[in-house]
Structure formats: C-alpha cells, structure tokens
Design a protein around this motif. Sequence first.
Motif, PDB file in Angstrom:
ATOM      1  N   PRO A  11       0.802  -1.233   0.000  1.00 25.26           N
ATOM      2  CA  PRO A  11       0.000   0.000   0.000  1.00 25.26           C
ATOM      3  C   PRO A  11       0.835   1.284   0.000  1.00 25.26           C
ATOM      4  CG  PRO A  11      -0.982  -1.585   1.497  1.00 25.26           C
ATOM      5  CD  PRO A  11       0.351  -2.156   1.070  1.00 25.26           C
ATOM      6  N   GLN A  12       1.962   1.299   0.707  1.00 28.72           N
ATOM      7  CA  GLN A  12       2.815   2.487   0.714  1.00 28.72           C
ATOM      8  C   GLN A  12       3.389   2.760  -0.681  1.00 28.72           C
ATOM      9  OE1 GLN A  12       5.401   1.030   3.883  1.00 28.72           O
ATOM     10  NE2 GLN A  12       4.776   2.750   5.207  1.00 28.72           N
ATOM     11  N   ILE A  13       3.897   1.741  -1.328  1.00 25.69           N
ATOM     12  CA  ILE A  13       4.484   1.902  -2.658  1.00 25.69           C
ATOM     13  C   ILE A  13       3.395   2.237  -3.676  1.00 25.69           C
ATOM     14  CG2 ILE A  13       5.653   0.659  -4.535  1.00 25.69           C
ATOM     15  CD1 ILE A  13       7.358  -0.712  -2.321  1.00 25.69           C
ATOM     16  N   THR A  14       2.271   1.562  -3.589  1.00 27.24           N
ATOM     17  CA  THR A  14       1.179   1.824  -4.524  1.00 27.24           C
ATOM     18  C   THR A  14       0.667   3.251  -4.380  1.00 27.24           C
ATOM     19  OG1 THR A  14       0.561  -0.515  -4.576  1.00 27.24           O
ATOM     20  CG2 THR A  14      -1.129   1.074  -5.253  1.00 27.24           C
ATOM     21  N   SER A  15       0.611   3.760  -3.154  1.00 28.20           N
ATOM     22  CA  SER A  15       0.113   5.136  -2.964  1.00 28.20           C
ATOM     23  C   SER A  15       1.007   6.139  -3.676  1.00 28.20           C
ATOM     24  CB  SER A  15      -0.028   5.474  -1.483  1.00 28.20           C
ATOM     25  OG  SER A  15       1.240   5.673  -0.872  1.00 28.20           O
ATOM     26  N   MET A  16       2.331   5.936  -3.646  1.00 25.38           N
ATOM     27  CA  MET A  16       3.247   6.850  -4.323  1.00 25.38           C
ATOM     28  C   MET A  16       3.054   6.794  -5.836  1.00 25.38           C
ATOM     29  SD  MET A  16       6.871   6.557  -2.257  1.00 25.38           S
ATOM     30  CE  MET A  16       6.981   4.775  -2.103  1.00 25.38           C
ATOM     31  N   VAL A  17       2.917   5.585  -6.367  1.00 28.47           N
ATOM     32  CA  VAL A  17       2.772   5.418  -7.812  1.00 28.47           C
ATOM     33  C   VAL A  17       1.404   5.918  -8.280  1.00 28.47           C
ATOM     34  CG1 VAL A  17       2.780   3.733  -9.706  1.00 28.47           C
ATOM     35  CG2 VAL A  17       4.467   3.546  -7.861  1.00 28.47           C
ATOM     36  N   MET A  18       0.378   5.699  -7.505  1.00 30.38           N
ATOM     37  CA  MET A  18      -0.960   6.192  -7.872  1.00 30.38           C
ATOM     38  C   MET A  18      -0.970   7.722  -7.923  1.00 30.38           C
ATOM     39  SD  MET A  18      -3.284   3.971  -8.585  1.00 30.38           S
ATOM     40  CE  MET A  18      -3.706   2.261  -8.366  1.00 30.38           C
ATOM     41  N   ALA A  19      -0.375   8.371  -6.935  1.00 28.98           N
ATOM     42  CA  ALA A  19      -0.370   9.838  -6.898  1.00 28.98           C
ATOM     43  C   ALA A  19       0.354  10.405  -8.109  1.00 28.98           C
ATOM     44  CB  ALA A  19       0.276  10.335  -5.605  1.00 28.98           C
ATOM     45  N   GLY A  20       1.515   9.877  -8.419  1.00 28.68           N
ATOM     46  CA  GLY A  20       2.269  10.362  -9.572  1.00 28.68           C
ATOM     47  C   GLY A  20       1.577  10.083 -10.890  1.00 28.68           C
ATOM     48  N   THR A  21       0.983   8.903 -11.004  1.00 28.97           N
ATOM     49  CA  THR A  21       0.291   8.543 -12.245  1.00 28.97           C
ATOM     50  C   THR A  21      -0.939   9.422 -12.454  1.00 28.97           C
ATOM     51  OG1 THR A  21       1.070   6.261 -12.042  1.00 28.97           O
ATOM     52  CG2 THR A  21      -0.783   6.654 -13.533  1.00 28.97           C
ATOM     53  N   GLU A  22      -1.655   9.691 -11.379  1.00 33.08           N
ATOM     54  CA  GLU A  22      -2.822  10.571 -11.477  1.00 33.08           C
ATOM     55  C   GLU A  22      -2.395  11.979 -11.916  1.00 33.08           C
ATOM     56  OE1 GLU A  22      -6.182  12.238  -8.434  1.00 33.08           O
ATOM     57  OE2 GLU A  22      -5.673  10.101  -8.312  1.00 33.08           O
ATOM     58  N   HIS A  23      -1.288  12.458 -11.382  1.00 33.23           N
ATOM     59  CA  HIS A  23      -0.782  13.773 -11.769  1.00 33.23           C
ATOM     60  C   HIS A  23      -0.394  13.770 -13.257  1.00 33.23           C
ATOM     61  CE1 HIS A  23       1.151  17.683 -10.992  1.00 33.23           C
ATOM     62  NE2 HIS A  23       2.014  17.281 -11.917  1.00 33.23           N
ATOM     63  N   TYR A  24       0.333  12.747 -13.684  1.00 35.69           N
ATOM     64  CA  TYR A  24       0.720  12.641 -15.097  1.00 35.69           C
ATOM     65  C   TYR A  24      -0.520  12.553 -15.989  1.00 35.69           C
ATOM     66  CZ  TYR A  24       2.068  10.725 -19.539  1.00 35.69           C
ATOM     67  OH  TYR A  24       2.178  10.517 -20.890  1.00 35.69           O
ATOM     68  N   LYS A  25      -1.519  11.786 -15.571  1.00 33.31           N
ATOM     69  CA  LYS A  25      -2.735  11.633 -16.383  1.00 33.31           C
ATOM     70  C   LYS A  25      -3.408  12.988 -16.598  1.00 33.31           C
ATOM     71  CE  LYS A  25      -6.105   9.345 -18.426  1.00 33.31           C
ATOM     72  NZ  LYS A  25      -5.971   8.484 -19.596  1.00 33.31           N
ATOM     73  N   GLY A  26      -3.379  13.852 -15.591  1.00 33.74           N
ATOM     74  CA  GLY A  26      -3.916  15.201 -15.753  1.00 33.74           C
ATOM     75  C   GLY A  26      -3.161  15.970 -16.823  1.00 33.74           C
ATOM     76  N   ASN A  27      -1.842  15.806 -16.874  1.00 40.44           N
ATOM     77  CA  ASN A  27      -1.042  16.447 -17.921  1.00 40.44           C
ATOM     78  C   ASN A  27      -1.371  15.861 -19.285  1.00 40.44           C
ATOM     79  OD1 ASN A  27       1.684  16.348 -15.607  1.00 40.44           O
ATOM     80  ND2 ASN A  27       0.428  18.114 -16.080  1.00 40.44           N
ATOM     81  N   LEU A  28      -1.568  14.553 -19.350  1.00 43.42           N
ATOM     82  CA  LEU A  28      -1.902  13.895 -20.611  1.00 43.42           C
ATOM     83  C   LEU A  28      -3.265  14.374 -21.126  1.00 43.42           C
ATOM     84  CD1 LEU A  28      -0.808  11.765 -22.612  1.00 43.42           C
ATOM     85  CD2 LEU A  28      -2.098  10.052 -21.322  1.00 43.42           C
ATOM     86  N   LYS A  29      -4.214  14.527 -20.218  1.00 43.24           N
ATOM     87  CA  LYS A  29      -5.540  15.036 -20.616  1.00 43.24           C
ATOM     88  C   LYS A  29      -5.419  16.446 -21.188  1.00 43.24           C
ATOM     89  CE  LYS A  29      -8.495  12.339 -17.575  1.00 43.24           C
ATOM     90  NZ  LYS A  29      -9.375  12.352 -16.404  1.00 43.24           N
ATOM     91  N   GLN A  30      -4.556  17.248 -20.600  1.00 49.27           N
ATOM     92  CA  GLN A  30      -4.340  18.614 -21.073  1.00 49.27           C
ATOM     93  C   GLN A  30      -3.815  18.618 -22.512  1.00 49.27           C
ATOM     94  OE1 GLN A  30      -2.342  21.060 -18.172  1.00 49.27           O
ATOM     95  NE2 GLN A  30      -1.628  22.477 -19.729  1.00 49.27           N
ATOM     96  N   GLU A  31      -3.109  17.548 -22.898  1.00 48.03           N
ATOM     97  CA  GLU A  31      -2.532  17.446 -24.239  1.00 48.03           C
ATOM     98  C   GLU A  31      -3.382  16.596 -25.191  1.00 48.03           C
ATOM     99  OE1 GLU A  31      -0.083  19.176 -25.586  1.00 48.03           O
ATOM    100  OE2 GLU A  31      -0.044  20.248 -23.686  1.00 48.03           O
ATOM    101  N   GLY A  32      -4.618  16.290 -24.823  1.00 51.51           N
ATOM    102  CA  GLY A  32      -5.522  15.575 -25.709  1.00 51.51           C
ATOM    103  C   GLY A  32      -5.807  14.142 -25.307  1.00 51.51           C
TER     104      GLY A  32
END
Length: 179
Positions: A110-131
């Motif tokens: 859960p500790q490792i997954t929480s770090m990866v989920m947070a970063g992936t969610e942030h990146y996904k927001g950037n990806l949405k911004q680019e289409g």
Amino acid sequence: MPFTSYSGPASNFPPKHTWKHFEEIFNINKPEMLQTGDSANDVGRIWNAVNEAAKKHGVEERIIFCIIMQESTGNVGVGTTTNQDHHGTAGLMQCMESLGFPGQHNLTQPQITSMVMAGTEHYKGNLKQEGDKDTADCIYKALRLYNSGSINEGNLSDGKGATNSYVSDIANRLQGKTR
C-alpha cells in the motif's frame, strides 16, 4: 548505450515503435533499483504498483515506470525535494500529491502503490491537457508538463526552470537505455 540528446518539437523525439516493452525496460533497470537500497520485495512491489496504476488510470506501464526511474531511480526511500516553485515533491514519482518515506526501505505494497498512484494521477492530468491520446506526441508533451508545469511546444528540451533534458532522458529510457 549512452543517452542520445533529443530536442525541438515532439516530432523530433523517437516514435513509439522504437520503445521497448515494459517487462524489458523493468528488467534492464532492476540492478539500478537494487543499488538504491531497495529490497527485492520493494522492486516487486514497484512492478505491482505500476501495473495497478496503469490499469486504473489508463496510462502505459512503461511511461509510469520511466517517470519513476527518472525521478527517483526507483528508490522507494527517496528524499523529498523542492520544485522550482518551492513546493515539496515526494515519493517514487516526486509528486506534490504524494507521500514520501525518506530513507526507508522494505515498504508495504500500500505504501508503494500510494506513491505510484499519486504520480500517475498527476501525469494523467497532464496527458488530458494534451488531448489524452496514446501517441508519442501527446506523451512527450505531457512529460514536459509533468516536469515543468509549462511547455514550449517548439522545444520540449526547454525546461522553463526545470530539467531541460527530462523528456529526452525519458525517451532514452523508453528505448531501454540506462544512465
């Protein structure tokens, strides 16, 4: 193999057909992760977390993993840093929304997954911004946004105060190269 320096618009960066498969990229980078003090369990949990985050957020595993390698070398106990806007960034993906565990290893799933989920969610927001398309063009632009928060579409190696080589470095990692 040494890193190649890419710059200019996204079209100057390597196309997706040159990228290695996730499992190959992961295995190439295992020794580097283990050198950080990560246990074999930590490395296995990173694999699990990347796959879970990819499935949940619709982001390719190899993109998530290459961000991890660029930001923390896969070190689950990486320290918290400060970005160019003086905000604290933490965790495997050095994300403002993430918790970090500086100096710690043998973390739980859960500790490792929480770090990866947070970063992936942030990146996904950037990806949405680019289409939100699964194209190299959109991915490279989203990577620039992930690192610097802004983009010069004519030169993705313009870090605007962040790491100029960020997108180029990840393009190299996607091709299976290591530092």
